[in-house]
Design a protein around this motif. Structure first.
Motif, short mmCIF file in Angstrom:
data_model
loop_
_atom_site.label_atom_id
_atom_site.label_comp_id
_atom_site.label_asym_id
_atom_site.label_seq_id
_atom_site.Cartn_x
_atom_site.Cartn_y
_atom_site.Cartn_z
N ALA A 184 -66.16 36.13 20.01
CA ALA A 184 -65.16 37.03 19.44
C ALA A 184 -65.67 38.46 19.33
CB ALA A 184 -64.73 36.53 18.06
N ASN A 185 -66.94 38.65 19.08
CA ASN A 185 -67.48 40.00 18.94
C ASN A 185 -67.91 40.60 20.27
OD1 ASN A 185 -67.28 40.54 16.12
ND2 ASN A 185 -68.83 38.99 15.80
N TYR A 186 -68.17 39.80 21.28
CA TYR A 186 -68.56 40.34 22.58
C TYR A 186 -67.37 40.95 23.31
CZ TYR A 186 -70.61 40.89 27.16
OH TYR A 186 -71.04 41.42 28.34
N ARG A 187 -66.20 40.37 23.14
CA ARG A 187 -65.01 40.89 23.84
C ARG A 187 -64.72 42.35 23.49
NH1 ARG A 187 -62.50 37.18 26.73
NH2 ARG A 187 -62.99 35.01 26.37
N PRO A 188 -64.72 42.77 22.21
CA PRO A 188 -64.50 44.20 21.94
C PRO A 188 -65.61 45.08 22.50
CG PRO A 188 -64.23 42.93 19.93
CD PRO A 188 -64.74 42.00 20.98
N ALA A 189 -66.82 44.56 22.59
CA ALA A 189 -67.92 45.34 23.15
C ALA A 189 -67.62 45.69 24.61
CB ALA A 189 -69.23 44.57 23.04
#
Length: 75
Positions: free
Chosen positions: A53-58
């Protein structure tokens, strides 16, 4: 050429993090429903899904500094 290579890595890593999170669902469901197992299982499941979930916005970051910041959150 370098941007294409980075894009390919990003897409591959997105798939790997998602697959990792999905792969942990069945073992979580198989845990015994007594004592500490559900508590530890939920924490593991939250941690596994958090990375994806946090890698996608990165990957959508416009600036290099934003990318580094968001990947740091995922780590």
């Amino acid at each position: 050429m370098g941007e294409l290579k980075n894009y390919a890595f990003a897409e591959q890593f997105k798939g790997r993090t998602k697959f990792f999170a999905l792969r942990l669902i069945k073992p979580f469901q198989a845990l015994p429903k007594i004592t500490e197992a559900p508590i530890l299982g939920k924490q593991l499941l939250r941690s596994a899904t958090s990375v994806a979930a946090n890698y996608r916005p990165a990957c959508r970051a416009r600036l290099n500094n934003n990318f580094i910041s968001k990947v740091g959150i995922a780590l």
